[in-house]
Design a protein around this motif. Structure first.
Motif, PDB file in Angstrom:
ATOM      1  N   GLY A 297       7.018 -27.124  -8.370  1.00  0.00           N
ATOM      2  CA  GLY A 297       7.504 -26.695  -9.668  1.00  0.00           C
ATOM      3  C   GLY A 297       6.598 -27.134 -10.793  1.00  0.00           C
ATOM      4  N   ILE A 298       5.296 -27.263 -10.491  1.00  0.00           N
ATOM      5  CA  ILE A 298       4.302 -27.696 -11.483  1.00  0.00           C
ATOM      6  C   ILE A 298       3.329 -26.537 -11.673  1.00  0.00           C
ATOM      7  CG2 ILE A 298       2.399 -29.288 -11.958  1.00  0.00           C
ATOM      8  CD1 ILE A 298       3.822 -31.263 -10.024  1.00  0.00           C
ATOM      9  N   ASP A 299       3.200 -26.052 -12.908  1.00  0.00           N
ATOM     10  CA  ASP A 299       2.262 -24.950 -13.102  1.00  0.00           C
ATOM     11  C   ASP A 299       0.868 -25.463 -13.437  1.00  0.00           C
ATOM     12  OD1 ASP A 299       2.046 -25.401 -15.876  1.00  0.00           O
ATOM     13  OD2 ASP A 299       3.440 -23.812 -16.394  1.00  0.00           O
ATOM     14  N   ASP A 300      -0.087 -24.552 -13.383  1.00  0.00           N
ATOM     15  CA  ASP A 300      -1.487 -24.920 -13.577  1.00  0.00           C
ATOM     16  C   ASP A 300      -1.752 -25.504 -14.960  1.00  0.00           C
ATOM     17  OD1 ASP A 300      -0.886 -22.169 -14.288  1.00  0.00           O
ATOM     18  OD2 ASP A 300      -3.023 -21.870 -14.650  1.00  0.00           O
ATOM     19  N   LYS A 301      -1.072 -25.030 -15.968  1.00  0.00           N
ATOM     20  CA  LYS A 301      -1.301 -25.545 -17.313  1.00  0.00           C
ATOM     21  C   LYS A 301      -0.881 -27.011 -17.444  1.00  0.00           C
ATOM     22  CE  LYS A 301      -0.805 -20.884 -19.005  1.00  0.00           C
ATOM     23  NZ  LYS A 301      -0.911 -20.389 -17.641  1.00  0.00           N
ATOM     24  N   LYS A 302       0.122 -27.406 -16.671  1.00  0.00           N
ATOM     25  CA  LYS A 302       0.592 -28.792 -16.699  1.00  0.00           C
ATOM     26  C   LYS A 302      -0.497 -29.729 -16.164  1.00  0.00           C
ATOM     27  CE  LYS A 302       4.239 -29.512 -17.746  1.00  0.00           C
ATOM     28  NZ  LYS A 302       4.881 -29.662 -19.026  1.00  0.00           N
ATOM     29  N   ILE A 303      -1.145 -29.328 -15.071  1.00  0.00           N
ATOM     30  CA  ILE A 303      -2.224 -30.162 -14.508  1.00  0.00           C
ATOM     31  C   ILE A 303      -3.360 -30.291 -15.522  1.00  0.00           C
ATOM     32  CG2 ILE A 303      -4.028 -30.290 -12.744  1.00  0.00           C
ATOM     33  CD1 ILE A 303      -1.469 -30.954 -11.445  1.00  0.00           C
ATOM     34  N   ILE A 304      -3.712 -29.188 -16.149  1.00  0.00           N
ATOM     35  CA  ILE A 304      -4.799 -29.228 -17.136  1.00  0.00           C
ATOM     36  C   ILE A 304      -4.443 -30.167 -18.291  1.00  0.00           C
ATOM     37  CG2 ILE A 304      -6.054 -27.830 -18.827  1.00  0.00           C
ATOM     38  CD1 ILE A 304      -5.986 -25.560 -16.643  1.00  0.00           C
ATOM     39  N   SER A 305      -3.193 -30.172 -18.715  1.00  0.00           N
ATOM     40  CA  SER A 305      -2.807 -31.090 -19.798  1.00  0.00           C
ATOM     41  C   SER A 305      -2.835 -32.545 -19.342  1.00  0.00           C
ATOM     42  CB  SER A 305      -1.437 -30.718 -20.370  1.00  0.00           C
ATOM     43  OG  SER A 305      -0.419 -30.968 -19.449  1.00  0.00           O
ATOM     44  N   VAL A 306      -2.668 -32.776 -18.046  1.00  0.00           N
ATOM     45  CA  VAL A 306      -2.738 -34.141 -17.513  1.00  0.00           C
ATOM     46  C   VAL A 306      -4.161 -34.691 -17.640  1.00  0.00           C
ATOM     47  CG1 VAL A 306      -2.499 -35.566 -15.432  1.00  0.00           C
ATOM     48  CG2 VAL A 306      -0.757 -33.893 -15.989  1.00  0.00           C
ATOM     49  N   PHE A 307      -5.171 -33.826 -17.503  1.00  0.00           N
ATOM     50  CA  PHE A 307      -6.550 -34.286 -17.681  1.00  0.00           C
ATOM     51  C   PHE A 307      -6.700 -34.972 -19.031  1.00  0.00           C
ATOM     52  CE2 PHE A 307      -7.902 -30.466 -14.932  1.00  0.00           C
ATOM     53  CZ  PHE A 307      -7.907 -31.217 -13.777  1.00  0.00           C
ATOM     54  N   GLU A 308      -6.160 -34.354 -20.058  1.00  0.00           N
ATOM     55  CA  GLU A 308      -6.270 -34.896 -21.407  1.00  0.00           C
ATOM     56  C   GLU A 308      -5.535 -36.224 -21.544  1.00  0.00           C
ATOM     57  OE1 GLU A 308      -4.679 -31.634 -23.637  1.00  0.00           O
ATOM     58  OE2 GLU A 308      -6.440 -30.379 -23.240  1.00  0.00           O
ATOM     59  N   LYS A 309      -4.505 -36.412 -20.748  1.00  0.00           N
ATOM     60  CA  LYS A 309      -3.711 -37.637 -20.814  1.00  0.00           C
ATOM     61  C   LYS A 309      -4.344 -38.812 -20.073  1.00  0.00           C
ATOM     62  CE  LYS A 309       1.302 -37.855 -20.781  1.00  0.00           C
ATOM     63  NZ  LYS A 309       1.739 -38.139 -21.996  1.00  0.00           N
ATOM     64  N   ILE A 310      -4.935 -38.558 -18.903  1.00  0.00           N
ATOM     65  CA  ILE A 310      -5.372 -39.692 -18.085  1.00  0.00           C
ATOM     66  C   ILE A 310      -6.875 -39.944 -18.079  1.00  0.00           C
ATOM     67  CG2 ILE A 310      -3.338 -39.521 -16.624  1.00  0.00           C
ATOM     68  CD1 ILE A 310      -5.086 -38.482 -14.383  1.00  0.00           C
ATOM     69  N   ILE A 311      -7.658 -38.998 -18.595  1.00  0.00           N
ATOM     70  CA  ILE A 311      -9.103 -39.245 -18.693  1.00  0.00           C
ATOM     71  C   ILE A 311      -9.339 -40.012 -19.992  1.00  0.00           C
ATOM     72  CG2 ILE A 311     -11.376 -38.176 -18.972  1.00  0.00           C
ATOM     73  CD1 ILE A 311     -10.364 -35.926 -17.108  1.00  0.00           C
ATOM     74  N   PRO A 312      -9.957 -41.196 -19.893  1.00  0.00           N
ATOM     75  CA  PRO A 312     -10.127 -42.023 -21.093  1.00  0.00           C
ATOM     76  C   PRO A 312     -11.048 -41.362 -22.128  1.00  0.00           C
ATOM     77  CG  PRO A 312     -11.239 -43.009 -19.194  1.00  0.00           C
ATOM     78  CD  PRO A 312     -10.512 -41.812 -18.700  1.00  0.00           C
TER      79      PRO A 312
END
Length: 182
Positions: free
Chosen positions: A145-160
């Protein structure tokens, strides 16, 4: 529904990072989750895997013995974890590195030449993100139940912030895998 995933390969292939991405995306969707890393003492070059459990309900144990999904980044990991996949489960294999095919007829196996694709597209070291793109495309509706846009937004959150240039590279690698057709 509980989905149990094992991501496995050699240390240095981004196995744990892929697991963190999946776990963080699940958190952003309000899911219950566990992320359990496991690696040998030598880390880079040694065996490495992580278990990611995602559910709508509380998770009783982070230990995965019969995964729904396996993402195998090397031959030894494929050999070890492919037999453990539940009937009806899915295996994603980096066919640039893994030279054997599954003999099981009760699972679905996707062979993605992710290491080769990464090199061809100037994304060396991002095979893990390419294969994760394919995983999200094939499994999100049924399992995460995770769409592709959610993963892309995670990059912005966890990449320093000091590695901000990696956000675009990760996004490109993810899209490459997401759009892979074989």
């Amino acid at each position: 529904m509980l989905t149990e995933t094992i991501i496995c390969g050699f240390g240095g292939q981004g196995v744990l990072f892929s697991g963190k991405l999946l776990a963080n995306a699940a958190l952003m969707e309000g899911k219950e989750l566990s992320w359990l890393p496991s690696y040998g003492p030598e880390m880079r070059g040694g065996t490495c895997n992580c278990s990611v459990c995602i559910s709508d309900d509380p998770i009783g144990s982070p230990l995965v013995t019969a995964p729904d999904i396996v993402i195998a980044m090397n031959g030894p990991s494929f050999d070890k974890f492919e037999p453990m996949v539940k009937p009806g489960g899915i295996v994603f294999a980096d066919s640039s590195i893994i030279d054997r095919k599954s003999t099981r007829d009760d699972i679905t196996v996707y062979y993605i030449p992710s290491t080769e694709m990464a090199k061809e597209n100037g994304l060396t070291g991002m095979a893990n993100i390419i294969i994760l793109g394919k995983v999200i495309r094939e499994c999100s509706d049924r399992y995460f139940g995770i769409d592709d846009k959610k993963i892309i937004s995670v990059f912005e959150k966890i990449i320093p912030p000091k590695k901000a240039a990696m956000i675009e590279k990760n996004t490109n690698a993810f899209k490459l895998g997401y759009e892979y057709e074989k």
